[in-house]
Design an enzyme around this catalytic site. Structure first.
Site, PDB file in Angstrom:
ATOM      1  N   TYR A 122      -1.028  -0.113  10.202  1.00  0.00           N
ATOM      2  CA  TYR A 122      -1.258  -0.684   8.858  1.00  0.00           C
ATOM      3  C   TYR A 122      -0.032  -0.551   7.941  1.00  0.00           C
ATOM      4  O   TYR A 122       0.379  -1.514   7.286  1.00  0.00           O
ATOM      5  CB  TYR A 122      -2.472   0.024   8.255  1.00  0.00           C
ATOM      6  CG  TYR A 122      -2.836  -0.394   6.858  1.00  0.00           C
ATOM      7  CD1 TYR A 122      -3.407  -1.636   6.608  1.00  0.00           C
ATOM      8  CD2 TYR A 122      -2.645   0.469   5.780  1.00  0.00           C
ATOM      9  CE1 TYR A 122      -3.766  -2.009   5.315  1.00  0.00           C
ATOM     10  CE2 TYR A 122      -2.995   0.107   4.490  1.00  0.00           C
ATOM     11  CZ  TYR A 122      -3.558  -1.134   4.261  1.00  0.00           C
ATOM     12  OH  TYR A 122      -3.905  -1.497   2.983  1.00  0.00           O
ATOM     13  N   SER A 162       0.824  -1.212   0.000  1.00  0.00           N
ATOM     14  CA  SER A 162       0.000   0.000   0.000  1.00  0.00           C
ATOM     15  C   SER A 162       0.861   1.266   0.000  1.00  0.00           C
ATOM     16  O   SER A 162       2.011   1.259   0.463  1.00  0.00           O
ATOM     17  CB  SER A 162      -0.850  -0.007   1.274  1.00  0.00           C
ATOM     18  OG  SER A 162      -1.349   1.262   1.561  1.00  0.00           O
ATOM     19  N   ALA A 175     -12.777   6.780   1.278  1.00  0.00           N
ATOM     20  CA  ALA A 175     -13.382   8.077   0.921  1.00  0.00           C
ATOM     21  C   ALA A 175     -14.299   8.028  -0.318  1.00  0.00           C
ATOM     22  O   ALA A 175     -15.421   8.554  -0.243  1.00  0.00           O
ATOM     23  CB  ALA A 175     -12.286   9.121   0.736  1.00  0.00           C
ATOM     24  N   LYS A 206       2.559  -3.445   6.299  1.00  0.00           N
ATOM     25  CA  LYS A 206       2.770  -3.594   4.849  1.00  0.00           C
ATOM     26  C   LYS A 206       4.267  -3.563   4.531  1.00  0.00           C
ATOM     27  O   LYS A 206       4.750  -4.354   3.717  1.00  0.00           O
ATOM     28  CB  LYS A 206       2.046  -2.471   4.088  1.00  0.00           C
ATOM     29  CG  LYS A 206       0.530  -2.574   4.127  1.00  0.00           C
ATOM     30  CD  LYS A 206       0.055  -3.756   3.311  1.00  0.00           C
ATOM     31  CE  LYS A 206      -1.442  -3.873   3.198  1.00  0.00           C
ATOM     32  NZ  LYS A 206      -1.876  -5.201   2.748  1.00  0.00           N
TER      33      LYS A 206
HETATM   34  P1  NAD Z   1     -11.111  -5.865   1.523  1.00  0.00           P
HETATM   35  O1  NAD Z   1     -11.230  -5.617   2.989  1.00  0.00           O
HETATM   36  O2  NAD Z   1     -12.320  -5.710   0.694  1.00  0.00           O
HETATM   37  O3  NAD Z   1     -10.503  -7.317   1.271  1.00  0.00           O
HETATM   38  C1  NAD Z   1      -9.638  -7.960   2.153  1.00  0.00           C
HETATM   39  C2  NAD Z   1     -10.218  -9.334   2.418  1.00  0.00           C
HETATM   40  O4  NAD Z   1      -9.312 -10.036   3.290  1.00  0.00           O
HETATM   41  C3  NAD Z   1     -11.575  -9.278   3.141  1.00  0.00           C
HETATM   42  O5  NAD Z   1     -12.566  -9.948   2.403  1.00  0.00           O
HETATM   43  C4  NAD Z   1     -11.308  -9.960   4.454  1.00  0.00           C
HETATM   44  O6  NAD Z   1     -12.398 -10.722   4.938  1.00  0.00           O
HETATM   45  C5  NAD Z   1     -10.116 -10.841   4.120  1.00  0.00           C
HETATM   46  N1  NAD Z   1      -9.402 -11.217   5.329  1.00  0.00           N
HETATM   47  C6  NAD Z   1      -9.084 -10.436   6.386  1.00  0.00           C
HETATM   48  N2  NAD Z   1      -8.486 -11.165   7.329  1.00  0.00           N
HETATM   49  C7  NAD Z   1      -8.414 -12.428   6.846  1.00  0.00           C
HETATM   50  C8  NAD Z   1      -7.917 -13.639   7.392  1.00  0.00           C
HETATM   51  N3  NAD Z   1      -7.378 -13.685   8.620  1.00  0.00           N
HETATM   52  N4  NAD Z   1      -8.012 -14.744   6.644  1.00  0.00           N
HETATM   53  C9  NAD Z   1      -8.592 -14.720   5.401  1.00  0.00           C
HETATM   54  N5  NAD Z   1      -9.078 -13.594   4.849  1.00  0.00           N
HETATM   55  C10 NAD Z   1      -8.987 -12.466   5.574  1.00  0.00           C
HETATM   56  O7  NAD Z   1      -9.942  -4.923   1.014  1.00  0.00           O
HETATM   57  P2  NAD Z   1      -9.443  -4.627  -0.473  1.00  0.00           P
HETATM   58  O8  NAD Z   1      -9.666  -3.206  -0.723  1.00  0.00           O
HETATM   59  O9  NAD Z   1      -9.954  -5.641  -1.403  1.00  0.00           O
HETATM   60  O10 NAD Z   1      -7.869  -4.833  -0.283  1.00  0.00           O
HETATM   61  C11 NAD Z   1      -7.184  -5.991  -0.745  1.00  0.00           C
HETATM   62  C12 NAD Z   1      -5.711  -5.840  -0.429  1.00  0.00           C
HETATM   63  O11 NAD Z   1      -5.196  -4.672  -1.069  1.00  0.00           O
HETATM   64  C13 NAD Z   1      -5.402  -5.684   1.064  1.00  0.00           C
HETATM   65  O12 NAD Z   1      -4.181  -6.306   1.350  1.00  0.00           O
HETATM   66  C14 NAD Z   1      -5.228  -4.197   1.222  1.00  0.00           C
HETATM   67  O13 NAD Z   1      -4.420  -3.867   2.327  1.00  0.00           O
HETATM   68  C15 NAD Z   1      -4.571  -3.842  -0.102  1.00  0.00           C
HETATM   69  N6  NAD Z   1      -4.741  -2.425  -0.461  1.00  0.00           N
HETATM   70  C16 NAD Z   1      -5.990  -1.975  -0.789  1.00  0.00           C
HETATM   71  C17 NAD Z   1      -6.145  -0.633  -1.103  1.00  0.00           C
HETATM   72  C18 NAD Z   1      -7.495  -0.064  -1.472  1.00  0.00           C
HETATM   73  O14 NAD Z   1      -7.571   1.143  -1.668  1.00  0.00           O
HETATM   74  N7  NAD Z   1      -8.552  -0.849  -1.579  1.00  0.00           N
HETATM   75  C19 NAD Z   1      -5.045   0.236  -1.089  1.00  0.00           C
HETATM   76  C20 NAD Z   1      -3.807  -0.275  -0.740  1.00  0.00           C
HETATM   77  C21 NAD Z   1      -3.660  -1.622  -0.445  1.00  0.00           C
END
Ligand code: NAD
Length: 330
Positions: A150, A119, A194, A154
């Site tokens: 967080y 991230s 947001a 990462k």
């Molecule tokens: P999200 O919360 O929709 O998806 C993450 C999923 O991980 C969820 O469905 C959750 O239930 C699952 N999860 C959490 N703990 C778990 C566990 N112990 N075992 C199995 N599953 C588990 O988030 P997202 O936006 O889809 O993000 C996906 C990845 O991308 C994450 O690693 C997030 O940190 C990273 N990321 C996302 C963004 C963004 O803007 N969406 C930005 C930077 C990084």
């Protein structure tokens, strides 16, 4: 190659769900999606995919999840928008167990390629305190002072990927996503980000005939937002590439939160009075993706305009609200 088993950890989440959908469209026939949430809370679920409900913080579960896997996409993390990550630092840091145990299982089973979703929160705070945007280059993560909780998780997990590559020859790829948004993701309940939160507030104000919107901070925080299709394109390109270092996957179209509200008001055809909540979580002052490296190494950068992506996001959230489909809260 398309008959090899691909595992998507976090397949019930926003990006994971879209990734599974996209792999199916590309013709992959053996996909395993794994998530901790009950199936009825997954954003997308497909009957022709092997769906598993497992807590991937557990090492044994990671082994079950990765057995026979050829490629792994790790998108599983306990996370959300600023409101969640500022108030749940320990939970965010516990995701270190997910990536660590997945890497160990990947090494054990001889996985060929492993993707980790990092991230923009890894970037050093001092580059993000001014109204003058510093476009964040990959090298700006060090000297390190990542987002508390967080961001540190990462950064540590990025390094785990690097060392599994150096020491065990596991082929790892790391993307630093910048604010990914789009339909079929969390839009309410405290974990939303947001773009979704602003769509929800404007839709609810419009439907209720309210004239006001609450904005977190003074609205002048600057950000870049990446539409889900761009995020997926970059993810697949990176996974196939020979890029071994973490790389930004993020739009470089900088906007303030106020301009994001302008965009959504225009889509909704409404103008609201803005109430600024200066005590709400607001994150860093400015954050933007610098895209020289991705352009040079993958000959591509995200290109979907914010107004186009927001139109699709708004319309999906509008549908959820008017059809009384509650946002799963976990
Ligand atoms: P999200 O919360 O929709 O998806 C993450 C999923 O991980 C969820 O469905 C959750 O239930 C699952 N999860 C959490 N703990 C778990 C566990 N112990 N075992 C199995 N599953 C588990 O988030 P997202 O936006 O889809 O993000 C996906 C990845 O991308 C994450 O690693 C997030 O940190 C990273 N990321 C996302 C963004 C963004 O803007 N969406 C930005 C930077 C990084």
């Amino acid at each position: 190659m398309k008959n090899n088993l691909i595992v998507v950890a976090g397949g019930g989440g926003f990006i994971g769900g879209h990734l599974v959908a996209s792999l199916r469209k590309k013709g992959y026939s053996k996909i395993r999606a794994v998530d901790i949430k009950p199936f009825d809370q997954w954003w997308q679920i497909f009957p022709d995919v092997e769906n598993l409900q497992l807590d991937l913080k557990d090492k044994g579960n990671c082994e079950k999840a990765l057995e026979s896997a050829e490629e792994v996409y790790n998108l599983a993390a306990d996370m959300g928008g600023m409101g969640f990550i500022e108030n749940n630092k320990a939970l965010c840091m516990l995701s270190v167990l997910i990536n660590t145990h997945l890497l160990m299982a990947a090494h054990k089973y001889g996985v060929k390629r492993y993707f980790y979703s990092s991230s923009a929160c890894v970037y050093a705070a001092e580059k993000q305190i001014s109204d003058d945007v510093v476009y964040l280059k990959e090298e700006h993560a060090y000297p390190a002072m990542a987002e508390d909780g967080y961001g540190w998780e990462k950064l540590f997990s990025e390094r785990m990927c690097r060392h599994f590559h150096e020491d065990f020859k596991l082929c790892t790829r790391v993307a630093r996503y910048h604010n990914v948004y789009g339909p079929m993701g969390t839009w309410d309940g405290g974990r939303e980000k947001a773009p979704a939160a602003i769509c929800r507030k404007i839709i609810k104000a419009k439907l209720a005939g309210n004239q006001e919107i609450e904005i977190w901070g003074d609205g002048n925080q600057k950000r870049t937002f990446t539409y889900i299709d761009d995020c997926l394109y970059g993810t697949f390109a990176l996974m196939k590439s020979d890029v071994e270092e973490p790389i930004n996957i993020g739009s470089d179209e900088v906007v303030t939160i106020n301009s994001l509200v302008d965009i959504v008001e225009k889509i909704a055809k409404i103008k609201l009075k803005r109430i600024y909540n200066l005590n709400a979580p607001k994150g860093v002052r400015s954050r933007a993706s610098e895209n020289t490296l991705i352009k040079r190494r993958l000959d591509w950068t995200p290109s979907i305009k914010l107004c186009d992506g927001m139109e699709k996001t708004y319309s999906w959230i509008y549908d959820q609200i008017v059809n009384n489909r509650p946002c799963p809260i976990y």
